[in-house]
Design an enzyme around this catalytic site. Structure first.
Site, mmCIF file in Angstrom:
data_model
loop_
_atom_site.group_PDB
_atom_site.id
_atom_site.type_symbol
_atom_site.label_atom_id
_atom_site.label_comp_id
_atom_site.label_asym_id
_atom_site.label_seq_id
_atom_site.Cartn_x
_atom_site.Cartn_y
_atom_site.Cartn_z
ATOM 1 N N TYR A 108 -16.541 14.888 -16.851
ATOM 2 C CA TYR A 108 -16.918 13.488 -16.674
ATOM 3 C C TYR A 108 -17.985 13.373 -15.578
ATOM 4 O O TYR A 108 -17.862 13.995 -14.509
ATOM 5 C CB TYR A 108 -15.662 12.703 -16.304
ATOM 6 C CG TYR A 108 -15.904 11.256 -16.038
ATOM 7 C CD1 TYR A 108 -16.282 10.391 -17.064
ATOM 8 C CD2 TYR A 108 -15.763 10.727 -14.762
ATOM 9 C CE1 TYR A 108 -16.507 9.050 -16.828
ATOM 10 C CE2 TYR A 108 -15.982 9.379 -14.517
ATOM 11 C CZ TYR A 108 -16.357 8.551 -15.551
ATOM 12 O OH TYR A 108 -16.586 7.228 -15.316
ATOM 13 N N LYS A 158 -8.341 4.066 -19.611
ATOM 14 C CA LYS A 158 -8.601 4.446 -21.004
ATOM 15 C C LYS A 158 -7.317 4.320 -21.828
ATOM 16 O O LYS A 158 -6.760 3.251 -21.888
ATOM 17 C CB LYS A 158 -9.208 5.852 -21.036
ATOM 18 C CG LYS A 158 -10.308 6.082 -19.975
ATOM 19 C CD LYS A 158 -11.548 5.259 -20.175
ATOM 20 C CE LYS A 158 -12.499 5.285 -18.981
ATOM 21 N NZ LYS A 158 -12.835 6.599 -18.457
ATOM 22 N N ARG A 213 0.834 -1.208 0.000
ATOM 23 C CA ARG A 213 0.000 0.000 0.000
ATOM 24 C C ARG A 213 0.865 1.254 0.000
ATOM 25 O O ARG A 213 0.498 2.286 -0.554
ATOM 26 C CB ARG A 213 -0.972 0.020 1.197
ATOM 27 C CG ARG A 213 -1.777 1.330 1.278
ATOM 28 C CD ARG A 213 -3.008 1.227 2.162
ATOM 29 N NE ARG A 213 -2.722 0.697 3.476
ATOM 30 C CZ ARG A 213 -2.097 1.363 4.441
ATOM 31 N NH1 ARG A 213 -1.672 2.598 4.267
ATOM 32 N NH2 ARG A 213 -1.878 0.778 5.611
HETATM 33 C C1 LIG Z 1 -13.406 7.142 -17.304
HETATM 34 C C2 LIG Z 1 -13.030 8.523 -16.919
HETATM 35 C C3 LIG Z 1 -12.765 8.858 -15.584
HETATM 36 C C4 LIG Z 1 -12.938 7.872 -14.454
HETATM 37 O O1 LIG Z 1 -11.995 6.843 -14.530
HETATM 38 P P1 LIG Z 1 -12.248 5.372 -13.915
HETATM 39 O O2 LIG Z 1 -10.985 4.684 -14.268
HETATM 40 O O3 LIG Z 1 -13.477 4.816 -14.566
HETATM 41 O O4 LIG Z 1 -12.442 5.533 -12.455
HETATM 42 C C5 LIG Z 1 -12.367 10.151 -15.318
HETATM 43 N N1 LIG Z 1 -12.249 11.075 -16.281
HETATM 44 C C6 LIG Z 1 -12.507 10.794 -17.569
HETATM 45 C C7 LIG Z 1 -12.358 11.849 -18.594
HETATM 46 C C8 LIG Z 1 -12.901 9.509 -17.938
HETATM 47 O O5 LIG Z 1 -13.174 9.241 -19.208
#
Ligand SMILES: *Cc1c(COP(=O)(O)O)cnc(C)c1O
Length: 375
Positions: free
Chosen positions: A92, A190, A39
């Site tokens: 978001y 992403k 952690r």
């Molecule tokens: C998906 C997304 C998030 C959140 O990310 P997670 O990995 O799903 O927690 C934040 N900002 C943007 C622009 C995103 O596309």
């Protein structure tokens, strides 16, 4: 035996051993020389944080268990109870839900700032304890491009920090620190990992003291990313530049194709010359415009349904940025929790469809879209 793996192995361990008390003292005396407990730090999550830090040109980074954890860590770096943040209205959905439903409970207030004034005078939105502005380099789902240099100047005039969610742009297009942003964060889920098989996040700081705060927040709130997820993300990251270039090429071709369809009323893609921030996007994005686009069909749910059923290479999966293309529906997923008024103001309508364009052969994607529109 001397084992020298070329690739960092997965250190799937929650804890590390010490020879004796002397070595324990070395852990505390020589920070970074040893590991104690995953952690607090693990070779795999550190490798991911260091790699993104290098790409973004930061002073230090922390990997987190999700993009949401990254947003939380970023806000906690600067805010305490009684503070106030500004947030871009185009944001978001998870970010606004975090601010509205949870951080408000802890005494951190929020005011939303319309896109048009993000790089202008922020005075009308300020409160005595406003600490930061949160925005995205390229917004979802309308692909609006924020003038980061203007936003940083607007913030710094008032002593605010600029926190940039760079998920859609990636450092291949834009490095927000080049424009004086203070923190940069990613949903690693992403493009950074890129294969739709990891949930992770990262926050990078421009200043070393902010990086130290981030590190402590990661450890004490327990936002840490696991070794396996870190390893997968590091592997994905190695092809980031190649993938993003391919995503951009394909998205540009699809945007041009959609422009020519009589049933498509509008196409939102920064690479199109008639996009309102096209020139800014070209400058700030090194002539690359990203792999995301959205377009407007007739405002009839059944028209959208017909399109969804007809396309074979764009499965309806409400995430983005994987090597395989996908399709999402902002009104029913990412922007579902907004009021009807907010949806209307942001242009999120019944006929709005968002594509995450993958890296498949472009002729296959175009052929699929062609047969879908022919129906
Ligand atoms: C998906 C997304 C998030 C959140 O990310 P997670 O990995 O799903 O927690 C934040 N900002 C943007 C622009 C995103 O596309």
């Amino acid at each position: 035996m001397h084992i020298h793996p070329k690739i960092t192995p997965i250190y799937q361990t929650s804890v590390f051993k010490f020879e004796d008390l002397n070595e324990l003292e070395l852990y505390f005396g020589e920070p970074g020389s040893r590991y104690l407990y995953s952690r607090n730090g693990n070779p795999n999550s550190d490798e991911l944080a260091d790699a993104v830090n290098l790409l973004e040109g930061g002073a230090g980074a922390v990997a987190t268990g999700s993009g949401m954890a990254a947003i939380f860590a970023a806000i906690m770096t600067y805010c305490a109870s009684g503070d106030h943040v500004l947030c871009a209205a185009d944001i978001y959905g998870g970010s606004s839900a975090l601010l509205n439903q949870e951080l408000s409970r802890l005494g951190v207030g929020v005011t939303y700032v319309p896109f048009e004034v993000l790089a202008e005078d922020l005075t009308p939105y300020l409160e005595p304890r406003t600490r930061l502005l949160l925005c995205e380099t390229i917004s979802n789902p309308l692909l609006r491009v924020v003038d980061l240099r203007g936003a940083a100047q607007a913030c710094h005039t008032h002593g605010l920090k600029l926190v940039v969610d760079n998920t859609f742009a990636t450092p291949v297009l834009t490095r927000p620190f080049d424009y004086e942003a203070d923190l940069v964060l990613h949903s690693v889920t992403k493009y950074i990992s890129g294969h739709s098989d990891v949930t992770a996040g990262v926050v990078v700081a421009r200043a070393a003291e902010d990086a130290a705060r981030l590190k402590q927040i990661g450890v004490l709130f327990g936002l840490t990313l696991s070794p396996m997820e870190s390893w997968l993300a590091v592997r994905g990251l190695k092809t980031l530049r190649l993938r993003v270039e391919a995503h951009c090429r394909n998205a540009e071709a699809i945007a041009k194709f959609l422009k020519q369809q009589p049933t498509v009323q509008a196409v939102h893609y920064p690479g199109l010359p008639d996009h309102p921030q096209h020139l800014l996007a070209a400058n700030q994005g090194r002539a690359l415009f990203g792999g995301m686009l959205s377009f407007q069909l007739e405002d009839e749910a059944e028209v959208v349904n017909q399109f969804m059923r007809a396309v074979k290479r764009f499965p309806f999966a409400p995430s983005l940025a994987g090597v395989d293309s996908s399709l999402s529906y902002p009104l029913g997923t990412s922007h579902r929790s907004l009021t009807q008024q907010q949806q209307l103001e942001l242009g999120i309508r019944v006929g709005l469809v968002r594509l995450s364009v993958g890296i498949e052969p472009i002729n296959e994607l175009l052929a699929d879209l062609e047969q879908a529109f022919a129906k």
